[in-house]
Motif scaffolding. Sequence first.
Motif, PDB file in Angstrom:
ATOM      1  N   MET A   1       0.846  -1.177   0.000  1.00  0.00           N
ATOM      2  CA  MET A   1       0.000   0.000   0.000  1.00  0.00           C
ATOM      3  C   MET A   1       0.891   1.240   0.000  1.00  0.00           C
ATOM      4  N   ASN A   2       0.602   2.152  -0.925  1.00  0.00           N
ATOM      5  CA  ASN A   2       1.349   3.408  -0.968  1.00  0.00           C
ATOM      6  C   ASN A   2       0.898   4.330   0.162  1.00  0.00           C
ATOM      7  N   GLN A   3       1.841   5.090   0.677  1.00  0.00           N
ATOM      8  CA  GLN A   3       1.583   5.961   1.814  1.00  0.00           C
ATOM      9  C   GLN A   3       2.104   7.368   1.527  1.00  0.00           C
ATOM     10  N   THR A   4       1.581   8.319   2.265  1.00  0.00           N
ATOM     11  CA  THR A   4       2.042   9.705   2.185  1.00  0.00           C
ATOM     12  C   THR A   4       1.971  10.314   3.573  1.00  0.00           C
ATOM     13  N   LEU A   5       2.983  11.131   3.889  1.00  0.00           N
ATOM     14  CA  LEU A   5       2.957  11.951   5.092  1.00  0.00           C
ATOM     15  C   LEU A   5       2.360  13.296   4.694  1.00  0.00           C
ATOM     16  N   LEU A   6       1.238  13.648   5.308  1.00  0.00           N
ATOM     17  CA  LEU A   6       0.517  14.878   4.999  1.00  0.00           C
ATOM     18  C   LEU A   6       0.637  15.839   6.184  1.00  0.00           C
ATOM     19  N   ILE A   7       1.256  16.983   5.940  1.00  0.00           N
ATOM     20  CA  ILE A   7       1.475  17.982   6.994  1.00  0.00           C
ATOM     21  C   ILE A   7       0.678  19.228   6.637  1.00  0.00           C
ATOM     22  N   ILE A   8      -0.258  19.570   7.497  1.00  0.00           N
ATOM     23  CA  ILE A   8      -1.244  20.602   7.204  1.00  0.00           C
ATOM     24  C   ILE A   8      -0.986  21.860   8.029  1.00  0.00           C
ATOM     25  N   ASP A   9      -0.917  22.991   7.358  1.00  0.00           N
ATOM     26  CA  ASP A   9      -0.874  24.319   7.989  1.00  0.00           C
ATOM     27  C   ASP A   9       0.224  24.480   9.035  1.00  0.00           C
ATOM     28  N   ALA A  10       1.362  23.874   8.813  1.00  0.00           N
ATOM     29  CA  ALA A  10       2.511  24.030   9.714  1.00  0.00           C
ATOM     30  C   ALA A  10       3.295  25.268   9.267  1.00  0.00           C
ATOM     31  N   GLN A  11       2.604  26.391   9.288  1.00  0.00           N
ATOM     32  CA  GLN A  11       3.130  27.634   8.738  1.00  0.00           C
ATOM     33  C   GLN A  11       3.673  28.544   9.827  1.00  0.00           C
ATOM     34  N   GLN A  12       4.639  29.359   9.438  1.00  0.00           N
ATOM     35  CA  GLN A  12       5.370  30.208  10.368  1.00  0.00           C
ATOM     36  C   GLN A  12       4.442  31.031  11.268  1.00  0.00           C
ATOM     37  N   GLU A  13       3.601  31.862  10.692  1.00  0.00           N
ATOM     38  CA  GLU A  13       2.773  32.757  11.504  1.00  0.00           C
ATOM     39  C   GLU A  13       1.708  32.000  12.291  1.00  0.00           C
ATOM     40  N   LEU A  14       1.173  30.946  11.718  1.00  0.00           N
ATOM     41  CA  LEU A  14       0.153  30.178  12.421  1.00  0.00           C
ATOM     42  C   LEU A  14       0.752  29.513  13.659  1.00  0.00           C
ATOM     43  N   MET A  15       1.940  28.959  13.533  1.00  0.00           N
ATOM     44  CA  MET A  15       2.567  28.258  14.659  1.00  0.00           C
ATOM     45  C   MET A  15       3.151  29.222  15.685  1.00  0.00           C
ATOM     46  N   ASP A  16       3.756  30.310  15.230  1.00  0.00           N
ATOM     47  CA  ASP A  16       4.396  31.271  16.135  1.00  0.00           C
ATOM     48  C   ASP A  16       3.413  32.260  16.746  1.00  0.00           C
ATOM     49  N   GLY A  17       2.266  32.432  16.119  1.00  0.00           N
ATOM     50  CA  GLY A  17       1.291  33.409  16.565  1.00  0.00           C
ATOM     51  C   GLY A  17       1.584  34.783  15.972  1.00  0.00           C
ATOM     52  N   ASN A  18       0.690  35.708  16.244  1.00  0.00           N
ATOM     53  CA  ASN A  18       0.835  37.089  15.768  1.00  0.00           C
ATOM     54  C   ASN A  18       0.123  38.008  16.769  1.00  0.00           C
ATOM     55  N   GLN A  19      -0.194  39.212  16.356  1.00  0.00           N
ATOM     56  CA  GLN A  19      -0.827  40.173  17.277  1.00  0.00           C
ATOM     57  C   GLN A  19      -2.187  39.685  17.778  1.00  0.00           C
TER      58      GLN A  19
END
Length: 185
Positions: A1-19
């Motif tokens: 079975m083929n597999q994939t690692l799916l990483i969603i919205d691991a974005q700089q501003e989303l993870m670090d926060g903002n104002q």
Amino acid sequence: MNQTLLIIDAQQELMDGNQEESPVFNKEQLIRNINKVIERAKESNIPVVFVRDLDVAEGKGAGFQVHNEINVPADAKTFDKSATNSFHGTGLLSHLQSQQVGHLVIMGCKTQHCIDTAVRTATINGFDVTLVADGHSTEDNDVLSAEQIIKHHNSTLHGHYNVEHFSVVRNAEEDLFRPTHDSYR
């Protein structure tokens, strides 16, 4: 079975926060776990796919990019989305089907929104899913702490099924690319 690692919205501003928003809960551990699982995927020749939310940092600049502490493989595919659902209008489903993927390992942000939606949508579209219990995060809301939200979703999504396909929840330390779904069938 083929597999994939799916990483969603691991974005700089989303993870670090903002104002307006706080950083995600346990950000440093989340980044370490994402990198650990990416490394294992690379060792096993498992493709890595990222999905970015166009609402983060207004879809531009460094804040929109995958977090700079995440080791993005050179051959990783990236899809941009404008909805909570990573499969809506992105080409992600077509890509996974063209690669004959049957199993997705899912990580990223935010637990109660895009992660929950991706897990449930994947199961109704023919994928077994392994959600990485310590590989997704969010921030507190008015009702629950981030830690409570994560625990709730790990409990709710473990064993979640849509007829033929379902999700299990496992920790980053486990052999995620050796699916355990058949032992539940």
